[in-house]
Scaffold this active site. Structure first.
Site, short mmCIF file in Angstrom:
data_model
loop_
_atom_site.label_atom_id
_atom_site.label_comp_id
_atom_site.label_asym_id
_atom_site.label_seq_id
_atom_site.Cartn_x
_atom_site.Cartn_y
_atom_site.Cartn_z
N LYS A 96 0.82 -1.23 0.00
CA LYS A 96 0.00 0.00 0.00
C LYS A 96 0.85 1.28 0.00
O LYS A 96 0.43 2.29 -0.53
CB LYS A 96 -0.95 0.02 1.20
CG LYS A 96 -2.15 -0.90 0.99
CD LYS A 96 -3.28 -0.56 1.95
CE LYS A 96 -4.51 -1.37 1.65
NZ LYS A 96 -4.36 -2.80 2.04
N GLU A 118 -10.42 7.23 4.45
CA GLU A 118 -11.08 6.36 5.42
C GLU A 118 -10.23 5.11 5.53
O GLU A 118 -9.41 4.83 4.66
CB GLU A 118 -12.49 6.00 4.95
CG GLU A 118 -12.57 4.86 3.95
CD GLU A 118 -12.07 5.24 2.56
OE1 GLU A 118 -12.00 6.46 2.25
OE2 GLU A 118 -11.72 4.32 1.80
N SER A 383 1.72 -9.67 -1.01
CA SER A 383 1.40 -8.24 -0.85
C SER A 383 1.79 -7.67 0.52
O SER A 383 2.04 -6.47 0.62
CB SER A 383 -0.08 -8.00 -1.12
OG SER A 383 -0.89 -8.85 -0.33
C1 LIG Z 1 -5.14 -3.88 1.63
C2 LIG Z 1 -4.41 -5.12 1.34
C3 LIG Z 1 -4.76 -5.96 0.26
C4 LIG Z 1 -5.95 -5.73 -0.60
O1 LIG Z 1 -5.94 -4.58 -1.37
P1 LIG Z 1 -5.74 -4.59 -2.94
O2 LIG Z 1 -6.08 -3.21 -3.34
O3 LIG Z 1 -6.65 -5.62 -3.55
O4 LIG Z 1 -4.31 -4.94 -3.21
C5 LIG Z 1 -3.96 -7.07 0.01
N1 LIG Z 1 -2.91 -7.37 0.77
C6 LIG Z 1 -2.54 -6.59 1.83
C7 LIG Z 1 -1.35 -6.99 2.63
C8 LIG Z 1 -3.28 -5.45 2.15
O5 LIG Z 1 -2.91 -4.69 3.20
#
Ligand SMILES: *Cc1c(COP(=O)(O)O)cnc(C)c1O
Length: 407
Positions: A96, A118, A383
């Site tokens: 993010k 938010e 992610s």
């Molecule tokens: C917020 C989040 C997601 C989901 O958000 P996307 O916009 O679909 O990428 C995925 N993995 C993590 C670690 C997150 O914090």
């Protein structure tokens, strides 16, 4: 479809990906979004902006993040090799920050003093508060009182980083009410404020900007994998909530002979309210200022959704995903809570990497697929890291004794 000029053609000048996307806004906000779009389109060609973003990514975020070969995990499953793009090693622990730093830099270039958003689970709030501290911008984060009570560590992080966390006490006191409150703030203050959206959702230009900022993930991963192996992976995969980490990973591979698969959360079951698999079970509709595929209740309102991974429980999906789905270029599959928890423990035990529950959905799919293929290679976008999920997982699943052995 020809993907060689894809980035030049999508989105079009109205922010559309085919019939999806666009900007469905109250009239007062049309000029504000136009201003952001104009600024972005100017700035993204400025060498000053690009160089500054490069410097930030390298020196502050710690990019490039590595691509890692999961040798032990792969061997336990069979002959297919699983690789991870380590976004969990990005500063603040997830992908993010890639778009929050871009949005913060844009705010700075536009002479704005304040960024707002938010947050549900608090992940977007923490990333944005990090960016605000870096750029010296004021930061206000709206958060439902129910979520504040559940997410104490993230609330603490935001406050330590200097953000003003505003509790929202109306309605169900969760994400939807927080969105409404942030929107009202933005309507009143758009002259000095930017509303920073946390995924590839919302009105144009956000799905485009957030995608562009996240593409660093796929661009790096493609180059790193090619350099390690001399060829490209057979399958590229990532989890899909709003769709930002996945779109960033996928777009640089669109024109390659690579299979691309997004993984949605199937939660507890296929019943409405038990999952958040918007693409798999949803239909076309407008919400939060854009047209896409969404999960609706009988009245056509956004349906209640659930996933063990709070970052994935969104009742719609970025418009570019809806377009790539319809074009047939990207496939969307699902993973359940149970499969995600299994992957969470296996990646921890076999590789020493504790993944976020969101990312665990993509790892679960990769494990399932590796078993079927039994040859070739799969590249997963990891992610985020799982520290934030530890308390919850331990309380519900213990230390994972039953997940130790490969079935
Ligand atoms: C917020 C989040 C997601 C989901 O958000 P996307 O916009 O679909 O990428 C995925 N993995 C993590 C670690 C997150 O914090």
């Amino acid at each position: 479809m020809d993907f060689s000029k894809y980035l030049k053609e999508y989105p079009d000048k109205d922010g559309k990906f085919g019939s999806y996307g666009g900007a469905y806004l109250p009239e007062e906000l049309v000029p504000a979004m136009k201003e952001i779009e104009q600024a972005y389109l100017t700035i993204c060609h400025s060498s000053q902006f690009i160089n500054e973003l490069r410097r930030i990514r390298k020196e502050f975020q710690g990019r490039p993040t590595p691509v890692y070969h999961c040798e032990r995990l792969s061997r336990m499953i069979g002959n297919c090799q699983i690789y991870l793009k380590r976004e969990d090693l990005n500063h603040s622990g997830a992908h993010k920050l890639n778009h929050c730093m871009g949005e913060g830099l844009l705010a700075k270039f536009m002479g704005k003093k304040r960024i707002i958003a938010e947050t549900g689970a608090g992940q977007h709030g923490v990333a944005l508060a990090t960016a605000a501290a870096f750029f010296g911008l004021e930061c206000t984060i709206y958060m439902g009182e129910v979520d504040i009570a559940k997410q104490a560590p993230n609330v603490a992080r935001m406050k330590v980083l200097g953000a003003n966390v505003v509790p929202v006490s109306r309605g169900l006191k969760t994400l939807k009410e927080a969105v409404d409150a942030a929107f009202e703030d933005y309507l009143a203050n758009y002259k000095e404020t930017i509303y920073c959206i946390g995924s590839v959702v919302g009105p144009h230009p956000f799905p485009m900007m957030v995608r562009d900022f996240q593409m660093v993930v796929g661009v790096e991963a493609r180059e790193q994998f090619q350099e390690m192996m001399g060829f490209l992976p057979d399958v590229v995969t990532a989890c899909v909530g709003g769709g930002s980490n996945s779109i960033g990973m996928f777009v640089p591979f669109l024109n390659d002979p690579v299979e691309i698969v997004g993984v949605e959360p199937l939660g507890r079951s296929e019943k409405m309210g038990d999952h958040a698999a918007s693409m798999t079970y949803g239909s076309e509709g407008v919400m939060h200022g854009f047209n896409s595929i969404m999960l609706k209740d009988e009245k056509g309102e956004p349906a209640p959704v659930y996933s063990i991974a709070s970052g994935l429980d969104y009742p719609s999906v970025g418009p570019e995903h809806a377009f790539l789905h319809d074009s047939g270029r990207v496939k969307y599959e699902v993973a359940t809570d149970e499969e995600a928890v299994d992957a969470f423990f296996k990646l921890s035990r076999y590789e020493g990497i504790i993944p976020a529950l969101e990312s665990s959905h993509a790892v679960a799919y990769a494990m399932r697929r590796a078993k079927e293929m039994n040859t070739g290679s799969i590249l997963v976008n990891l992610s985020g890291r799982g520290d934030k999920d530890l308390d919850y997982v331990i309380e519900k699943y213990g230390y994972g004794e039953k997940y130790k052995d490969f079935k």
